[in-house]
Design an enzyme around this catalytic site. Sequence first.
Site, PDB file in Angstrom:
ATOM      1  N   CYS A 153      -8.848  20.860  18.754  1.00  0.00           N
ATOM      2  CA  CYS A 153     -10.182  20.915  18.190  1.00  0.00           C
ATOM      3  C   CYS A 153     -11.239  21.488  19.122  1.00  0.00           C
ATOM      4  CB  CYS A 153     -10.583  19.549  17.677  1.00  0.00           C
ATOM      5  SG  CYS A 153     -10.477  18.287  18.941  1.00  0.00           S
ATOM      6  N   HIS A 159     -12.538  14.118  17.917  1.00  0.00           N
ATOM      7  CA  HIS A 159     -12.541  15.437  17.294  1.00  0.00           C
ATOM      8  C   HIS A 159     -13.806  16.185  17.720  1.00  0.00           C
ATOM      9  CE1 HIS A 159     -11.014  18.321  14.534  1.00  0.00           C
ATOM     10  NE2 HIS A 159     -12.020  18.240  13.666  1.00  0.00           N
ATOM     11  N   ASP A 166     -15.641  23.155  10.284  1.00  0.00           N
ATOM     12  CA  ASP A 166     -14.592  22.642  11.173  1.00  0.00           C
ATOM     13  C   ASP A 166     -13.536  23.716  11.355  1.00  0.00           C
ATOM     14  OD1 ASP A 166     -12.775  21.317  12.638  1.00  0.00           O
ATOM     15  OD2 ASP A 166     -12.639  19.556  11.338  1.00  0.00           O
TER      16      ASP A 166
END
Lengths: 317, 663
Positions: B417, B461, B477
């Site tokens: 991430c 994250h 994202d």
Amino acid sequence: MLANLRQSISDWIFRATIPETPPVTLVQRRIFILPTRQGYVFAFTVLILLLSSINYALSLGFVLTFLLASMAGVAMLHTWRNLAHLRLRPGRCDPVFAGETAHFNVSVETPSQTRFSIALRRRGDEPVYADIVASEMASISLGVTATRRGVAQCGRLEVFTRYPLGFFHAWSYVDFGQTVLVYPRPDPLAGSPPAQSRSASEEGIPVPGDEEFNMLRAYRPGDTPKQIAWKALAREQGLLTKEFNATASSELWIDWDEARAPDLESRLSILCHWVLQAESFGQSYGLRLPGREIPPSRGDAHQTRCLEALALFEAPR
Amino acid sequence: MKLKLFSGSPPPLSTPLDVRNVMWLLAAMVFVVGPHLMRLPVWIGIFVVVVVGWRAWISWAALRSPPRWLMWAVTIASTYGTFLTYGRIFGREAGVTLLILMAALKLLEMRDQRDVVLSIYLGFFLVMTNFLFSQTIPLGLYMLACVWIFVATLVGFNRVGRSPTLRERLRPAGALLVQALPLMVAFFLLFPRTTGPLWALPQDSRSGQTGLSESMTPGNIANLIKSEAVAFRVQFTNGMPPYRSLYWRGPVLVDFDGATWSMAAFSAQGQRNYSRYERPSMYTVTLEPHNKTWMFALDVPATYPEGTQLLSDLQLRHRRPITERMRYEMMSFLNYRYGENTNPPQINRALRFDDTRNPRLVALGRQWAKENPDPRMLLQRAAQFFGTGFTYTLEPPPLDRTNPYDDFVFNSRQGFCEHFAGAFTLLMRAAGVPSRVVTGYQGGEVNPLNNELIVRQADAHAWSEIWVKEEGWVRIDPTAAVSPMRVENGVNAALGPIGVIPSLIDADRLGLLANMRFAWQMLNSQWDAWVVGYNMDRQRSFFSQLGFPNIDWRTLGFWLMIATFAVGAAVAIGLLVNDRPPKREASLVAWNRFCAKLAASGLARAPHEGPLDYLARVKAARPQLAAEVEEITRRYVQARYGEGASREDLRALARLVAGFRAT
């Protein structure tokens, strides 16, 4: 000075009615309880644990702190219970010679559960510990060196316990007014009783004694087992007592005036030694003290009578 | 009745301590420092073992204690050793080490009862120090066992005379602890809790507080992802939102120096300028302490608890670092639009980057912007770009230090991430789109037994937010483009069968193992909520649930006193009931009363007189009482000397005596 003051204050606070009638049961209001030094240190420990718990916001720290604190509280009740309801009775206290160890005996009973590490002590002495088991009589014997002739007072006894954790000292006082008779210390250098003290009077006239066999007569209560005619008993002639004649010539007077020593106690020591000598020789002897005369005889009871007389002669109070 | 004799004096204090007692103490010490030795340097363990062994040998062989100068030498040496190891003698680890060493040395020089007692008290401290490192159920139980052994040791040392048996040690100690429990619970619930420490805590006073940090450099979050530690737990009150919307917002990183993203040094307190707020979600978060000020909430927070503030970038902050477990209630809107009119300085800040670093990625962004500056177009291109040729992995190769994102995007193409979020955000800035990195947690694991969502450090994250005119800040994202599974199903799903974190096996999600695991987790969650996390807020809410709102320390103190007396009285009564004479004596009590009544009327029983003789005498003297006296005597004799009596018989006897009139 301070210790004396504390002692007298404690005497005043904890004054007991003396002597008490046995058995004494340690009921609630007789039992005192205070934290020990260990207990105070423990309290301090718990305090620090508490502060650390607060500071570090440690929940399990709080758990530990409160567990220990509550445990100390419960321990107080346990310590108190360990002493409560014990029954104390004074035991027999045998006379001793000065310099020997006198024993004050106290028997202790528990009504129900076993009590561990119950201690008994006289003021200023080392305590004696005992485990008191249910349905058993525990006899606790306090040994004291008898230094002075006369009557040794047991004085007030402290019965205490610190079991189970030692954080608390629970105690109670009992005073049975127990005494031990302390005979004079026998003076081994005194030698044998002087011969001239043998009585010259009434020579040749038989006196009932136990030197020469005279006759058999019916048993009277009080006759010693030594005198019983066991053979006659075996022949089923009944309980008979052998009667002896004492020879008057073997009679011995132990006389105050004969014992030459600078002071009263030494004199009594000499006399005491003579009494023991005479008894061990099996002689019949009498004791003559200023103002008191014990007629000649022999045997344990007689010896005890003589020794008592010596012990109490102008006894120091 | 058996007779036992006790006489003579106790052993004087100078005699050596009882060997068995000393062994108990040594064992207790070893048990209590055990967990410490596993986490402290090896030499400390060796030191403790050697010292304890030495002490055991001294006791066993009745040797003399080591000389004073040697003790001093060892003490100084161990202090110096601590200093060498940690560079100081204060602080959590160093302090605990020093305490352990001193406790061990105290064992060695222990001579009399007083030293023993001090050692045991030190042992209680060592129990406490264990809680600085862990407060789990297993450790709690283990420490309870240690306390038990210590108390048993103390009981052993307070037995004078015969050395007690194992049972005679453990039983009284256990009884004390069990009887202390109710009061302990009362104190635990009622003792007023405070907020904040009494004095400054050392920096390292807390353990295992991993969490997000103020900055993000590629490679940072990997450690977190591997950690199974719980970050926070969430209980939803109006149903759990879909998994993919579970974005728990944490620190927002705006400043970028080419490798590291970091939080803005100063963020303005926010005005909530939401232009759309729909789908409210209500939930309660139980946050583990992490020593930072930020708190986590779903995008976007609608209300916030007392003592917190909401910054303009929607970060939720607490006034103080969170050093103890905290529960707070939240409401968030899952369907939202915010920040259309963000002020220009903030927009400019979200465009700033150092264009001398990561030149290739910057050039790519600028080129895209030249071709089509529409943010929507750019997003599409970026999604395509990251969707092909990139791999999601927790173990990416190390990156170049100066131009890490160039290295990542054009060479390794492996990452997780924070690589994707960082690279994407930089790309957007280069293309002229205001953007920033948001860190936090995504997803979580639902415990089916209590429907609680457990968010672990492994769920950490990072994602991006871009600012679009008339749209405001929009969450993007980029990881989802690479590994949609990560966002849909969590980190384990994303990693696939090969990269599975060993202990989090999802294979038997509904099997026995999983059920046990969930039950255990639920227990842990209750433990954490009620025991470990019992703080001032929890105490307040507990008492307001009981119907005492606004409870203050005076009320608590009052109830504490009541509880102390109540429990104390209960224990005392319990002890006294146990102490009652056996049943048989109840008849004696009645008999004595009967005799006392007769004695009062002038017919005292002689001490030597048996019941039957007495009966005969009383009957002769008071013929009118004959029947009654005979009945009482018969019952008494049967109860006391006969086959005994039932409870009813004894009661009947007592009644007869009570109704008896001697005249």
